[in-house]
Design an enzyme around this catalytic site. Structure first.
Site, PDB file in Angstrom:
ATOM      1  N   LYS A 111       0.791  -1.229   0.000  1.00 39.42           N
ATOM      2  CA  LYS A 111       0.000   0.000   0.000  1.00 39.42           C
ATOM      3  C   LYS A 111       0.828   1.286   0.000  1.00 39.42           C
ATOM      4  CE  LYS A 111      -4.386  -1.427   0.299  1.00 39.42           C
ATOM      5  NZ  LYS A 111      -5.490  -0.957  -0.545  1.00 39.42           N
ATOM      6  N   ASP A 154      -8.725  -0.851   6.455  1.00 38.69           N
ATOM      7  CA  ASP A 154      -8.790  -2.175   7.064  1.00 38.69           C
ATOM      8  C   ASP A 154      -7.424  -2.585   7.602  1.00 38.69           C
ATOM      9  OD1 ASP A 154     -11.498  -2.994   6.841  1.00 38.69           O
ATOM     10  OD2 ASP A 154     -11.235  -3.293   4.695  1.00 38.69           O
TER      11      ASP A 154
END
Length: 373
Positions: A76, A108
């Site tokens: 990410k 998340d």
């Protein structure tokens, strides 16, 4: 084509034969150069796993191992770093007063930590909203990046709504990895950031003698942003071999599979899953046209299959959390069991095919157990 989901043994699977002819514009070329300037940048490994190739009846299997990316245990940071870079540059160019801003996001787990890390390194603030079901150790890792963390009782979609509301404050900006009408520029930059991963795969496969690229890429899917980046990479080429692209989701949150079945983006009610980073109920609005146009197939898997796949990858030397291992679990589901011949034919796979699994997080990113249950 969709298998009969009323059968207790049916595979939640959809195949779309026209996807390999769909085309789109490429990602900006300068993204890779930006990442190369970051102090911790290095290409992550592409591990060849001949044992899996033998088990699955294909020629070669590679796993893109994102267990250490820019100092974090997941991919990410590629999207977060590029998007924050572009966001701060736009703010400076617009003449806004210098000084720290608060980067707000919902997560998340992995995206929130990446935004928090980027904020800390750049002297900015971060405020991260976390839904139910995220492991306490993942929440603690976000807080350790000096971010303000707000845990909520609702699901991911509710966390996104609350983050967007908080980002309306002065000197705050939403850095969210999903899009909706009216909020699409920054999520688009996040998707662009992921293109570096795909460029690395091209180079690494070529070094392994696979100059034409893979025959299939297996992609874990939450809202679809990474899948959008992968589709963009492989469907923006004017010629050459176009690989099959397979999306893999939890059975508890199959928003992309359900949207593809219905032919329009829909929201689903999510359940509990150890694949926390994929526990999303609504596809990203900017991802949807790419998913609908360029995905060859989609499959949903149970948690137990992901856990088994993570254990198998660990035994082969690849650290993978439940989300990253979902790509192996999904591929196994498609390439084994009743109807396997038809599925192989639909995906164009044979005994010499080259497959790439995107293992998007290491075991440290998601502390859930990765053994069979």
């Amino acid at each position: 084509m969709l298998e009969n989901l009323s059968s207790p043994h049916a595979l939640p699977w959809l195949v779309r034969p026209s996807a390999r002819t769909w085309r789109c514009d490429p990602a900006p070329a300068e993204v890779r150069g930006f990442h190369a300037t970051l102090p911790d940048y290095a290409p992550t490994s592409l591990a060849e796993l001949p044992e899996l190739a033998s088990e699955l009846g294909v020629g070669r299997v590679f796993a893109k191992d994102e267990s250490c990316r820019l100092g974090l245990p997941a991919f990410k940071a590629l999207g977060a770093s590029w998007a924050v870079h572009r966001t701060l540059a736009e703010r400076a160019a617009s003449g806004r007063a210098p000084g720290p801003v608060t980067l707000v996001t919902a997560t998340d787990g992995n995206h929130g930590r990446a935004v928090a890390r980027t904020a800390r390194l750049l002297g900015q603030h971060a405020h991260v909203f976390v839904p139910q079901g995220v492991h306490p150790q993942a929440v603690a890792a976000i807080a350790a990046e000096r971010a303000e963390v707000t845990e909520i009782e609702g699901a991911y979609d509710e966390a996104v709504r609350l983050a967007a509301r908080a980002a309306a404050a002065p000197d705050a900006v939403l850095v969210q990895d999903t899009a909706w009408p009216g909020y699409e520029q920054i999520p688009g930059w996040i998707v662009e950031g992921y293109s570096t991963l795909c460029a690395e795969i091209d180079e690494q496969l070529a070094a392994q003698g696979v100059a034409d690229g893979p025959d299939l890429v297996s992609i874990p899917v939450g809202v679809g942003s990474l899948a959008q980046a992968v589709i963009t990479h492989y469907r923006s080429r004017p010629s050459g071999r176009a690989p099959a692209l397979l999306s893999v989701e939890p059975e508890a949150a199959p928003c992309v599979l359900e949207s593809l079945i219905r032919g329009a983006p829909v929201s689903v009610t999510t359940g509990k899953t150890t694949m926390a980073g994929l526990n999303c109920g609504t596809p990203s609005s900017i991802a949807w046209p790419h998913l609908n146009g360029g995905l060859d197939a989609a499959v949903a898997i149970p948690d137990a299959d992901s856990a088994h796949a993570a254990a198998r990858l660990a035994a082969l030397g690849v650290s993978s959390g439940p989300c990253g291992a979902a790509t192996l679990a999904g591929l196994r589901a498609v390439l084994t069991g009743a109807g396997v011949g038809e599925r192989r034919t639909a995906l164009g796979l044979g005994a010499t095919s080259v497959v790439v699994l995107l293992s998007t997080e290491g075991a440290a990113a998601n502390p859930h157990a990765t053994t069979d249950r």
